[in-house]
Design a protein around this motif. Structure first.
Motif, mmCIF file in Angstrom:
data_model
loop_
_atom_site.group_PDB
_atom_site.id
_atom_site.type_symbol
_atom_site.label_atom_id
_atom_site.label_comp_id
_atom_site.label_asym_id
_atom_site.label_seq_id
_atom_site.Cartn_x
_atom_site.Cartn_y
_atom_site.Cartn_z
ATOM 1 N N ARG A 1 1.173 4.103 -3.051
ATOM 2 C CA ARG A 1 0.730 5.468 -2.782
ATOM 3 C C ARG A 1 1.871 6.449 -2.979
ATOM 4 N NH1 ARG A 1 -3.714 5.772 1.872
ATOM 5 N NH2 ARG A 1 -4.504 7.244 0.363
ATOM 6 N N GLN A 2 3.085 6.052 -2.565
ATOM 7 C CA GLN A 2 4.205 6.972 -2.698
ATOM 8 C C GLN A 2 4.685 7.069 -4.141
ATOM 9 O OE1 GLN A 2 6.988 6.025 0.532
ATOM 10 N NE2 GLN A 2 5.229 5.852 1.890
ATOM 11 N N VAL B 1 0.831 -1.194 0.000
ATOM 12 C CA VAL B 1 0.000 0.000 0.000
ATOM 13 C C VAL B 1 0.867 1.247 0.000
ATOM 14 C CG1 VAL B 1 -1.751 1.239 1.306
ATOM 15 C CG2 VAL B 1 -1.829 -1.250 1.181
ATOM 16 N N ALA B 2 1.873 1.276 0.901
ATOM 17 C CA ALA B 2 2.748 2.439 0.991
ATOM 18 C C ALA B 2 3.503 2.659 -0.316
ATOM 19 C CB ALA B 2 3.721 2.264 2.151
ATOM 20 N N SER C 1 -1.169 8.945 7.265
ATOM 21 C CA SER C 1 -2.009 7.853 6.764
ATOM 22 C C SER C 1 -2.231 7.854 5.237
ATOM 23 C CB SER C 1 -3.347 7.817 7.510
ATOM 24 O OG SER C 1 -4.034 9.022 7.350
ATOM 25 N N PRO C 2 -2.306 9.025 4.558
ATOM 26 C CA PRO C 2 -2.509 8.922 3.105
ATOM 27 C C PRO C 2 -1.277 8.438 2.347
ATOM 28 C CG PRO C 2 -3.123 11.097 3.920
ATOM 29 C CD PRO C 2 -2.370 10.408 5.005
ATOM 30 N N LEU C 3 -0.094 8.509 2.972
ATOM 31 C CA LEU C 3 1.113 8.058 2.271
ATOM 32 C C LEU C 3 1.424 6.609 2.615
ATOM 33 C CD1 LEU C 3 3.872 10.800 2.422
ATOM 34 C CD2 LEU C 3 2.619 9.978 0.443
ATOM 35 N N LYS C 4 0.953 6.180 3.778
ATOM 36 C CA LYS C 4 1.300 4.840 4.236
ATOM 37 C C LYS C 4 0.008 4.045 4.355
ATOM 38 C CE LYS C 4 5.564 6.630 5.763
ATOM 39 N NZ LYS C 4 6.684 6.615 6.666
ATOM 40 N N SER C 5 -0.092 3.147 5.322
ATOM 41 C CA SER C 5 -1.331 2.396 5.406
ATOM 42 C C SER C 5 -1.851 2.441 6.838
ATOM 43 C CB SER C 5 -1.124 0.955 4.953
ATOM 44 O OG SER C 5 -0.195 0.340 5.796
ATOM 45 N N ARG D 1 -7.025 0.022 6.218
ATOM 46 C CA ARG D 1 -8.022 1.047 5.894
ATOM 47 C C ARG D 1 -7.438 2.096 4.962
ATOM 48 N NH1 ARG D 1 -12.772 -1.219 6.594
ATOM 49 N NH2 ARG D 1 -12.828 -2.297 8.575
ATOM 50 N N TYR D 2 -8.343 2.787 4.294
ATOM 51 C CA TYR D 2 -7.937 3.719 3.263
ATOM 52 C C TYR D 2 -8.285 5.151 3.653
ATOM 53 C CZ TYR D 2 -8.507 6.329 -1.100
ATOM 54 O OH TYR D 2 -8.459 7.287 -2.064
ATOM 55 N N VAL D 3 -7.295 6.022 3.697
ATOM 56 C CA VAL D 3 -7.532 7.455 3.927
ATOM 57 C C VAL D 3 -7.097 8.196 2.668
ATOM 58 C CG1 VAL D 3 -6.914 9.464 5.298
ATOM 59 C CG2 VAL D 3 -7.176 7.257 6.405
ATOM 60 N N GLN D 4 -7.997 9.020 2.152
ATOM 61 C CA GLN D 4 -7.724 9.665 0.868
ATOM 62 C C GLN D 4 -6.690 10.783 1.002
ATOM 63 O OE1 GLN D 4 -10.866 11.922 -0.845
ATOM 64 N NE2 GLN D 4 -10.275 11.446 -2.925
ATOM 65 N N LEU D 5 -5.838 10.881 0.000
ATOM 66 C CA LEU D 5 -4.897 11.996 -0.095
ATOM 67 C C LEU D 5 -5.720 13.235 -0.451
ATOM 68 C CD1 LEU D 5 -1.712 12.046 -0.084
ATOM 69 C CD2 LEU D 5 -1.851 12.025 -2.550
ATOM 70 N N ALA E 1 -7.263 -1.111 0.048
ATOM 71 C CA ALA E 1 -6.607 -0.340 1.098
ATOM 72 C C ALA E 1 -5.809 0.836 0.557
ATOM 73 C CB ALA E 1 -5.694 -1.246 1.919
ATOM 74 N N ALA F 1 -2.520 16.083 -4.329
ATOM 75 C CA ALA F 1 -2.249 14.750 -4.867
ATOM 76 C C ALA F 1 -1.130 14.753 -5.900
ATOM 77 C CB ALA F 1 -3.511 14.160 -5.465
#
Lengths: 416, 289
Positions: free
Chosen positions: A246-247, A242-243, B208-212, B118-122, A272, B127
């Motif tokens: 996203r990065q 996930v990380a 949280s938006p960059l990681k999980s 869980r997912y938190v939006q950027l 996720a 973005a």
């Protein structure tokens, strides 16, 4: 009728002798039948409900229970109900081994469904081999294992990569950046990937492993920028997936030019990370939730109905589901008195079942499964689009990266 | 040259995340002397709060930062008031107590919202990526850098320019003398702990938006935070900042030259060696004992 003291004594003695000869017979017979006593067939379900890997193993527990409930609702196996005994090994290999022993020795389960990580499978293996019981392992894994006490229903490296790597080379180019989590699975997969690349004239620009649970990928992304690979071949697992995605997205890299090709990113991880971070990247697996088949429609619908409309199915939970049906078919072939783990193992050899991914078959030689490789691209809605489907099912070769070694019914054979 | 600048910018970004996570701990550990092993769980609570605000109330991440701070600070206040202060903030007892609280928080979250990631939006406005000195870098990372510096500034002002901060510093120097001057030590301690917890919560929400987001995400952060605080020197806010950026540059640089596994090992080893020769850390505030 009068009974003299002598007759009474003689008769009692005879009765005693009869009991002495007869009762053990009854006892032994009961021991045989214990695996299917009282119209119940006990099986163990051994997935972590707490701890690190509970994130994914919870869904495996759910898929297994769903299949068991379906089989029971349809009348069980020849009238006997499957009784699942659920244990929580808490993502800890030592607890896995302890709970496995409890299920096999204490509860007398005839089979156990369980494990996600290779570490937990290796931990329970001695229990099943010593007790000659049977373990059903649903996860894709690194291969290089040959046990008579495990049925492997997930993909091995040749089933995920044989089609995938040449396809990637053809579509994007020959420069690969290999990145994985730091443990055995990614290393073995990369080992096989390098073999394939060698044959195709490909090039590995970097091979890198990050600690399990790692979540800071800035330096990796800088390296990717400076080496400019055509494909990022990823075997990163768990929350690191996930990380990384996203990065990658936040750093402004473009999946059209430099996509990630993963063996581990399923619908579960995509949910996720969010569809926008997953979109454009590729995964190779035998099953995707969007696969069109009547069996899959039924599976997805039943899963959502049982566990919640927001839940997703993925390539490991699908294997959990169909392997339970394979278990049912194997048990059906046996007389109740023959119901033992080794007999189930022999009965499942060559068994076929129409799984959500297509018709699968247990290879009699190595107890792995013939599967249908697929290549799919993630979409921003959180689902995949299947781009390539194998025309034929593919034989499992657990020692594909090790020429000269092969897994047979006699165990591991080495040709010199 | 480009690569060097790129790597320095990356190090700053890693450092700012470390600072964000360590700031709350620096207050609690550095000022109150409480080894708060539940720090990681406060980070986790903040991330989950962000998820709850986003999923159930439709609030974006930026809009929910203040409520998240308040929610996690309230948690901290309750824990200080009803657990730690009853132990008279004795170091050994509080280690055990905060560890237990951490486990309970982790399992409570697992039981209530499940163990899935869980997912938190950027935030959509952040973005994209932008250019810093000609290096493309995620706008959100730049934002995190600015926020972490701002939070440090706010904390510094709070400690050094406000009455509460002065009272806290008085208590740190000598609790009984401070109390005889009419300072309510209990109240100041509870507020300080709440503030530290709130900062940890903010850190969790922001990363949280960059990681999980998962129930056991705190475990990694608590290690990072202690490394930063111990290296920087207890009771030194500026030391925390310096050490966060030193560690950021160091681990980013080694990870670039070698890989992240090696970086983690070398950084930990370096800290152990350094602590051996400078147990008080790199920077120590001079305090009359």
């Amino acid at each position: 009728m009068s009974i003299s003291r002598r007759t009474l004594l003689r008769n009692t003695a005879a009765l005693g002798a009869f009991a002495g000869a007869g009762l053990p017979h009854i006892w032994i017979k009961n021991a045989d039948l214990a695996y299917a006593a009282g119209g119940e067939i006990k099986v163990g379900v051994l997935f972590s409900l707490t701890g690190t890997t509970a994130i994914i193993e919870e869904s495996l527990n759910k898929a297994t229970l769903l299949a068991i409930e379906e089989i029971n609702a349809a009348g069980g196996i020849k009238g006997s109900k499957i009784v699942p005994i659920v244990e929580d090994p808490a993502s800890d290999p030592a607890t896995f081994s302890e709970k496995a022993r409890k299920l096999v020795v204490g509860d007398k389960c005839v089979s156990v469904f369980g494990s996600y990580t290779s570490a937990s499978r290796k931990a329970v293996l001695p229990v099943f081999e010593r007790q000659n019981n049977l373990y059903w392992y649903p996860t894709l894994y690194e291969g290089r294992e040959c046990s008579k006490n495990v049925i492997y229903t997930g993909a091995v490296p040749n089933q995920q990569q044989d089609e995938f790597v040449p396809w990637l080379v053809k579509k994007f180019g020959k420069k690969f950046y290999l990145i994985g989590s730091n443990y055995i699975y990614p290393k073995e997969e990369n080992n096989y990937c390098k073999k394939l690349l060698e044959k195709l004239g490909g090039e590995v620009v970097a091979e890198e492993y990050v600690p399990l649970g790692h979540s800071e990928f800035s330096s990796v992304i800088n390296k990717i920028r400076s080496t400019q690979p055509n494909v990022i071949f990823s075997t990163v697992v768990g929350d690191s997936v996930v990380a990384l995605h996203r990065q990658y997205k936040a750093a402004g890299l473009d999946p059209e030019k430099m996509p990630m090709a993963s063996l581990t990113t399923s619908e579960n991880e995509v949910a996720a990370m969010g569809g926008e971070a997953a979109a454009g990247h590729f995964t190779s697996a035998p099953y995707f939730m969007v696969h069109k088949s009547p069996e899959n429609e039924k599976f997805v619908e039943a899963y959502k109905k049982r566990w919640g409309a927001d839940k997703v199915t993925h390539f490991v939970s699908e294997a959990c589901y169909f392997q339970t049906y394979l278990f049912k078919q194997a048990v059906e072939k046996l007389a109740t008195s023959d119901l033992t783990p080794p007999n189930i193992r022999d009965a499942v050899k060559g068994q076929e079942v129409t799984a959500p991914q297509g018709k699968v078959r247990i290879e009699p030689e190595n107890l792995h499964t013939w599967l249908w490789p697929k290549i799919a691209q993630a979409k921003s809605n959180g689902q995949f689009e299947i781009l390539v489907e194998a025309k034929d099912w593919l034989k499992p070769v657990p020692y594909a990266a090790y020429p000269g070694q092969s897994c047979t019914e006699k165990g591991l054979v080495e040709k010199s | 040259m480009d690569q060097l600048i790129e790597q320095i910018v990356t190090g700053l970004s890693i450092g700012s995340i470390l600072l964000l996570v360590a700031l709350g701990l620096s207050i609690i550990y550095g000022s109150m002397g409480i080894i708060n092993l539940a720090h990681g769980e406060f980070v986790m609570l903040g991330a989950y709060a962000a998820w709850v605000f986003h999923t159930y109330l439709g609030l974006g991440l930026l809009a929910s930062l203040v409520p998240i701070f308040l929610v996690v600070a309230t948690f901290g206040w309750v824990i200080e008031r009803y657990v730690l202060s009853l132990l008279n903030n004795r170091p050994l007892d509080t280690i055990l107590a905060t560890w237990g609280v951490g486990i309970m928080l982790q399992q409570a979250v697992r039981l209530m919202v499940g163990s899935e990631l869980r997912y938190v939006q950027l935030p959509p406005a952040l973005a994209d990526s932008m250019n810093v000195f000609g290096i493309p870098i995620s706008s959100y990372r730049v934002f995190l850098f600015v926020v972490s510096i701002a939070l440090f500034g706010a904390t510094w002002v709070l400690m050094n320019r406000t009455t509460v901060g002065m009272k806290l510093r008085a208590i740190i120097q000598d609790r009984s003398v401070a109390a005889s001057f009419g300072i309510n030590a209990k109240r100041v301690y509870a507020l300080t702990f709440a503030y530290g917890a709130g900062l940890a919560g903010l850190a969790g929400a922001l990363v949280s938006p960059l990681k999980s987001v998962s129930p056991d995400m705190g475990t990694g952060y608590v290690v990072d935070a202690f490394m930063v605080v111990v290296l920087g020197g207890v009771q030194s806010l500026a030391g925390t900042v310096a050490s966060a950026f030193i560690l950021g540059e160091l681990s980013g640089g080694i990870a670039f030259l070698q890989n992240d596994t090696v970086a983690k090992t070398i950084v930990l080893l370096a800290i152990v060696v350094l602590i051996r020769f400078r147990p008080e850390g790199l920077f120590t505030a001079r305090v009359r004992a």
